[in-house]
Design a protein around this motif. Sequence first.
Motif, PDB file in Angstrom:
ATOM      1  N   PRO A   1      39.203  64.085   9.660  1.00  0.00           N
ATOM      2  CA  PRO A   1      38.185  63.530  10.562  1.00  0.00           C
ATOM      3  C   PRO A   1      37.599  64.611  11.466  1.00  0.00           C
ATOM      4  O   PRO A   1      38.256  65.611  11.771  1.00  0.00           O
ATOM      5  N   ARG A   2      36.382  64.351  11.926  1.00  0.00           N
ATOM      6  CA  ARG A   2      35.747  65.332  12.805  1.00  0.00           C
ATOM      7  C   ARG A   2      36.556  65.504  14.082  1.00  0.00           C
ATOM      8  O   ARG A   2      36.839  66.627  14.509  1.00  0.00           O
ATOM      9  N   VAL A   3      36.911  64.378  14.720  1.00  0.00           N
ATOM     10  CA  VAL A   3      37.701  64.428  15.944  1.00  0.00           C
ATOM     11  C   VAL A   3      39.057  63.792  15.662  1.00  0.00           C
ATOM     12  O   VAL A   3      39.128  62.664  15.171  1.00  0.00           O
ATOM     13  N   GLN A   4      40.098  64.518  15.966  1.00  0.00           N
ATOM     14  CA  GLN A   4      41.458  64.022  15.734  1.00  0.00           C
ATOM     15  C   GLN A   4      42.281  64.170  17.012  1.00  0.00           C
ATOM     16  O   GLN A   4      42.283  65.235  17.644  1.00  0.00           O
TER      17      GLN A   4
ATOM     18  N   GLY B   1      51.486  63.346  26.237  1.00  0.00           N
ATOM     19  CA  GLY B   1      50.050  63.502  26.360  1.00  0.00           C
ATOM     20  C   GLY B   1      49.395  63.466  25.001  1.00  0.00           C
ATOM     21  O   GLY B   1      50.037  63.167  23.980  1.00  0.00           O
ATOM     22  N   SER B   2      48.106  63.765  24.966  1.00  0.00           N
ATOM     23  CA  SER B   2      47.362  63.775  23.714  1.00  0.00           C
ATOM     24  C   SER B   2      46.310  64.876  23.759  1.00  0.00           C
ATOM     25  O   SER B   2      45.682  65.096  24.811  1.00  0.00           O
ATOM     26  N   ILE B   3      46.146  65.556  22.642  1.00  0.00           N
ATOM     27  CA  ILE B   3      45.151  66.635  22.540  1.00  0.00           C
ATOM     28  C   ILE B   3      44.160  66.261  21.447  1.00  0.00           C
ATOM     29  O   ILE B   3      44.545  66.074  20.285  1.00  0.00           O
ATOM     30  N   SER B   4      42.912  66.111  21.822  1.00  0.00           N
ATOM     31  CA  SER B   4      41.851  65.801  20.857  1.00  0.00           C
ATOM     32  C   SER B   4      41.110  67.077  20.488  1.00  0.00           C
ATOM     33  O   SER B   4      40.700  67.843  21.374  1.00  0.00           O
TER      34      SER B   4
ATOM     35  N   GLY C   1      42.898  73.282  20.762  1.00  0.00           N
ATOM     36  CA  GLY C   1      42.927  72.450  21.958  1.00  0.00           C
ATOM     37  C   GLY C   1      44.247  72.635  22.673  1.00  0.00           C
ATOM     38  O   GLY C   1      45.231  73.105  22.086  1.00  0.00           O
ATOM     39  N   SER C   2      44.293  72.291  23.945  1.00  0.00           N
ATOM     40  CA  SER C   2      45.529  72.472  24.722  1.00  0.00           C
ATOM     41  C   SER C   2      45.616  71.413  25.814  1.00  0.00           C
ATOM     42  O   SER C   2      44.626  70.757  26.151  1.00  0.00           O
ATOM     43  N   ALA C   3      46.820  71.268  26.359  1.00  0.00           N
ATOM     44  CA  ALA C   3      47.050  70.331  27.464  1.00  0.00           C
ATOM     45  C   ALA C   3      48.190  70.856  28.317  1.00  0.00           C
ATOM     46  O   ALA C   3      49.161  71.422  27.801  1.00  0.00           O
ATOM     47  N   SER C   4      48.054  70.672  29.635  1.00  0.00           N
ATOM     48  CA  SER C   4      49.114  71.027  30.585  1.00  0.00           C
ATOM     49  C   SER C   4      49.837  69.750  30.988  1.00  0.00           C
ATOM     50  O   SER C   4      49.199  68.774  31.393  1.00  0.00           O
ATOM     51  N   LEU C   5      51.160  69.763  30.893  1.00  0.00           N
ATOM     52  CA  LEU C   5      51.957  68.576  31.151  1.00  0.00           C
ATOM     53  C   LEU C   5      53.104  68.910  32.104  1.00  0.00           C
ATOM     54  O   LEU C   5      53.574  70.059  32.144  1.00  0.00           O
ATOM     55  N   SER C   6      53.586  67.899  32.835  1.00  0.00           N
ATOM     56  CA  SER C   6      54.748  68.094  33.711  1.00  0.00           C
ATOM     57  C   SER C   6      55.385  66.747  34.018  1.00  0.00           C
ATOM     58  O   SER C   6      54.709  65.712  34.025  1.00  0.00           O
TER      59      SER C   6
END
Length: 225
Positions: A81-84, A113-116, A125-130
Amino acid sequence: MMRLAPVLAGGFLLITLGSASAATVVEQASLASTALPTGGLNATLTIDRFDVANATLTAIELQFTGGVSGTVSLTRLNNGPRVQAYPVELGADFALTVGPSAVAELQDVVASGSISIDKNAALTGSASLSTSGSVTAALAPALFAQFIGPGSVNVALAILRDNLVTAPTNAPLASQTFDNFASAELMVTYTYTANDAVVPEPLSLSMFGLGLLGLAVVRRRAADS
């Protein structure tokens, strides 16, 4: 402190001893946020021992807080898919031991979390979590001896990564990177009773005097009759 509870009965002063009141001493140690390697991290938390004169230790409570933070970075392949959206979890497991004995565990401290990722815009893509978690445990009496006396006791802390990323089969990942950091705080509460000698309070002394006065009156009346 033990208190005298005076009671007048038939002209005599009866003195009963109440239970000694409990008191506490709190000691703390912490680990600042530290990079958590892939293979885990071992650290030491140093706690002052219980060293109160003329006291009986009745309980030891451990309250442990573990924190985890960091960044998850993903790179997807140019298919599907284009966006996952990719669900991710960044976390850690904590374990405390004194010598060979396990004293507390804190499992599954996980931030979700989730990274689209849009493959037409960029493949990364990236995400900061805590997040953080805590656990409270009562120390077994068999281990009290290691916490009593002058000096300090070393509590061993082991931290392991607990990470996860879920990728569908039609949108596989080319790579994934977890940069974990972990922190910890240990609070030890010693509960004890003091063994100090009882010191009568002014009210107790007054009641004692009244009791003696009543006894004297009773004896005088008996002599006059």
